[in-house]
Design a protein around this motif. Structure first.
Motif: not given
Lengths: 167, 167
Positions: A44, A49, A53-54, A56-57, A85-86, A88-89, A115, A119
């Motif tokens: 990351l 990120y 972010h990790h 969340a993914l 976070v969400l 930006t993803l 994504g 992941e």
DNA sequence: ACTTTATGTCAGCCTTATTGACTTTCCAAG
DNA sequence: CTTGGAAAGTCAATAAGGCTGACATAAAGT
């Protein structure tokens, strides 16, 4: 050096635990967690990120279509934190947010192909380390590992954990 | 549901591990670590301290007189990061910094009585949770727990860990 | 004398997190 | 049908904790 001791044969009830032994366990958690997050962190790093972010993914991948609220409670962060976070993803096209068909207030989260690819890359790195550790320690140790970790969770977190992984 | 499987009797060598099993381990680490830090975090919350201060106190307590450089490498942070934490701890009279007698460039770190008191309070909370988890899981599980954690550490971290705790 | 090591410190930046306030949308119950 | 409240999104302000880079000092070690 004696590593503990039980007064009865198979006894969980009468375990003598010195502060010394407990401290070792505490430090083992500290150092192991560093190793646990090291590989994904490295990946990351180059991208813009972070660990958030990790996470969340990971959970979106695990429960495709979960709502923001569910994710919020699993991650244990505030709405505002997660939202950044969400956002930006989603902007970067790694996550898709679909309005709920039944309840239109809800947003259901899904990974896009991109994504899912990231992941996979992240979790494969983490699994590789976990696999190596499991193999090195052996199946008996693995069972014990899981038992202790589960016993260490807050009851509410444990509930969440069991709900999602149910052996 | 079968939880793994070995092809040979005592075999660490031929462990079949599904991604599913590994994912459970990963999530167990995630949720357990939250529990692991929860109690000290709660204590530190009111005070103007955080997890970083806790870590410093822990390792200073464990190795009274350790140098700043040693602490730096144990914690795995930068000099500047640690310094901010250390400065407040020293200002607040929790940590004492003594000039080395042999090498006067070095600063050796010690807890004051106040510092030791806070450290005890924090570590007692953490030990209580660890003790409960250990008791709930039993001695066999504890041994496995430690084995897996050690196998999960980065080699350099493991070296540090073993050096300081040597069973 | 020169170099290296150990420490400290300044300035600036980033990420992740927090709280509080407010809006929009929309379900559901009175 | 209105109203209350839930789900989500957003803005602003704040904080902790981490980072890099640059620089200073003192003390070793050659």
């Amino acid at each position: 050096m004696a590593e503990g001791g039980t007064a009865v044969a198979g006894g969980e009830s009468l375990l003598f635990l010195t502060d010394e032994q407990l401290r070792k366990g505490i430090e083992a958690m500290f150092f192991a967690y560093r190793g646990f997050t090291a590989d994904p962190d490295r990946i990351l790093d180059g991208l813009h990120y972070g660990r958030a972010h990790h996470r969340a993914l990971h959970f979106i991948n695990r429960q495709p279509g979960l709502t923001v609220n569910r994710l919020l409670s699993v991650l244990g962060v505030t709405k505002q934190s997660l939202n950044r976070v969400l956002r930006t993803l989603i902007e970067d096209g790694l996550v898709e947010s679909r309005v709920g068909r039944k309840d239109k207030r809800e947003r259901h989260l899904y990974l896009t192909e991109t994504g899912a690819a990231l992941e996979r890359k992240l979790s494969e790195a983490q699994r590789a380390r976990m696999r190596a550790a499991y193999r090195a320690a052996g199946p008996q140790a693995v069972a014990g590992f899981r038992q202790v970790l589960e016993a260490m969770m807050d009851p509410e977190l444990k509930r969440q954990y069991l709900m999602l992984t149910d052996d």
